[in-house]
Scaffold this active site. Structure first.
Site, PDB file in Angstrom:
ATOM      1  CG  ASN A 147     -13.575 -20.835  37.752  1.00 21.80           C
ATOM      2  OD1 ASN A 147     -14.731 -21.252  37.788  1.00 21.80           O
ATOM      3  ND2 ASN A 147     -13.195 -19.750  38.416  1.00 21.80           N
ATOM      4  CG  ASP A 235      -6.262 -23.502  38.738  1.00 25.31           C
ATOM      5  OD1 ASP A 235      -5.548 -23.807  39.709  1.00 25.31           O
ATOM      6  OD2 ASP A 235      -6.930 -22.441  38.683  1.00 25.31           O
ATOM      7  CD  GLU A 259      -6.223 -26.567  42.683  1.00 23.36           C
ATOM      8  OE1 GLU A 259      -5.534 -26.055  43.575  1.00 23.36           O
ATOM      9  OE2 GLU A 259      -6.855 -25.904  41.833  1.00 23.36           O
ATOM     10  CG  ASP A 380       1.685 -48.626  66.698  1.00 27.01           C
ATOM     11  OD1 ASP A 380       2.423 -47.736  66.204  1.00 27.01           O
ATOM     12  OD2 ASP A 380       2.133 -49.721  67.098  1.00 27.01           O
TER      13      ASP A 380
END
Length: 454
Positions: A147, A235, A259, A380
């Site tokens: 990124n 990432d 991710e 439960d």
């Protein structure tokens, strides 16, 4: 120089809201359940991954050798893959955990960003670690940050109308970058999402695609063919479109997991369908957090990627960014190591914080007994029971108990007139199932049992 600890703090602040619980439909409680509640899709067992680092591992270039020394024992325990931190040189040089990438081709052999080695060691030490892992039948997955980049020199940016740190001239001589390769640029202003103040790579630019995965000397192919990585952990995939991962995998191959930090199982499913990659099952993580921290195991009935697409779900109890399950943490590992999906072991839990012998036992159960589809039998506040239906008359019954007292329950198994036992050693019962498969099993207080044919 930036302290990259901010990366962690930013992630925690932005994504912390995802831990809110979804509304979950609870199962009706009964003494004996005549039918399984839910049948999931089948997924073949595929081993256990080790996240081979934690945040701020020791600096000084020793980490690759530390992991290399643990590889044989991990292999003997049943670990089939290790996930390493970002291995190339980052802006903070020898102090960086690698999530501020500068030179994708510098693995600790070039003197830049204040050091020659990375925080983890040298290129030769990394190569030696990967070789050792392969000799021990362990795959090695690289952490890839696509990124954003960090550490570029200042230049006047025609598209921003100001000076920006977007001039990258790495010492490796590979993948030069400039204002044209980041947002904003002459193609468009932005993509799916920026991360903090980092330079945001533009994946629509042909040059960026060539340098990352298309060319013969691209980042992906260098990692795969020269460094011998077997797969990828991507990432912050929220920052760019899923087709980027699809194209990377099409060009480079290998296992991959993204991710996508989102607790909504439908969002995760949509992403894996578009990218073709596996994803970390944050939906499972948050359901476990709600169940174990909130002392209500009925919340394990909630929606998870492992229930929608188990073959693409990578499950985990903790990682370097988030570690919020403190109550009955070993039971959370019992959950992911007996259920479908690809379970991940966190280094600190395995090596420091939990009972390694008990974790090794659960890894053995996962690799040898926990196969086939899953039938969710009962849940439960205090108890949870599920059945893995197995192959060729194996399979398991897993029984979790977070109360302070012993619990017993009649359950339907797939074994008629067979003696079974608890493979964890937490119960010494060895009951014989009835001809129709019913049997009474038990579990100690705040513990778990895993039953299979003897």
């Amino acid at each position: 120089m930036k302290k990259f600890r901010l990366h962690f703090l930013f992630l925690f602040a932005v994504f912390g809201l995802l831990s809110c619980s979804e509304d979950i439909e609870e199962l009706e409680e009964s003494t004996q359940l005549n039918q399984p509640v839910v049948e999931s899709k089948a997924a073949s067992p595929n081993g256990v991954m080790m996240q081979a680092f934690y945040w701020d591992v020791p600096a000084g270039g020793t980490w690759w050798n530390t992991i290399k020394g643990k590889v044989p024992a991990w292999s003997n325990a049943g670990i089939n893959a290790i996930w390493l931190p970002p291995a190339s040189k980052a802006q903070n040089g020898g102090y960086s955990m690698g999530y501020d990438p500068f030179d994708y081709f510098d693995f600790g052999q070039y003197n830049q960003m204040g050091s020659t080695q990375t925080r983890f060691g040298s290129k030769s030490e990394l190569t030696s670690l990967i070789t050792k892992a392969h000799q021990n039948n362990i795959n090695v997955y690289a952490d890839i940050v696509l990124n954003h980049n960090s550490g570029g020199a200042l230049e006047y940016n025609n598209f921003a109308g100001s000076n920006t740190y977007t001039d990258y001239a790495p010492a490796s001589g590979m993948f030069y970058r400039s204002q044209y390769d980041f947002h904003p640029n002459d193609y468009h202003h932005n993509d799916s999402g920026k991360f903090g103040g980092f330079a945001d790579l533009c994946h629509h630019k042909g040059y960026v695609q060539d340098q990352l995965y298309r060319n013969s000397n691209s980042v992906a192919k260098y990692y795969k063919n020269v460094m011998k990585f077997d797969g990828w952990r991507f990432d912050y995939v929220k920052g760019f479109e899923p087709w980027v991962i699809q194209e990377w995998n099409r060009n480079a191959g290998g296992f991959s997991v993204g991710e996508l930090w989102d607790g909504n199982a439908a969002t995760l499913e949509n992403w894996v369908n578009q990218s073709g990659s596996s994803a970390f099952d944050f939906a499972c993580y948050y359901r476990m957090k709600d169940a174990f921290q909130g002392n209500n195991l009925s919340l394990l009935n909630g929606d998870m990627l492992l229930k929608r697409n188990p073959g693409k779900a990578v499950t985990f109890v903790a990682n370097h960014d988030t570690d919020e399950i403190f109550n009955n943490k070993l039971l959370a590992y019992a959950y992911i190591l007996t259920h479908e999906g690809y379970p991940t072991m966190f280094y600190s839990d395995y090596e420091s914080w939990l009972d390694k012998n008990k974790l090794n036992n659960l890894i053995w159960i996962h690799n040898n007994l926990a196969g086939g589809t899953t039938s969710y039998l009962h849940a439960d506040n205090d108890e949870y029971v599920a059945r893995r239906n197995g192959y060729n008359n194996n399979g398991i019954i897993v029984y979790l108990n977070i109360s302070n007292s012993y619990k017993e329950r009649w359950v339907q198994t797939n074994w008629g007139s067979r003696r079974i036992k608890d493979y964890t050693g937490n119960s010494n019962w060895e009951p014989v199932t009835q001809g129709n498969g019913w049997v009474k099993i038990q579990v100690p207080p705040n513990s778990y049992t895993v039953w299979s044919v003897k």
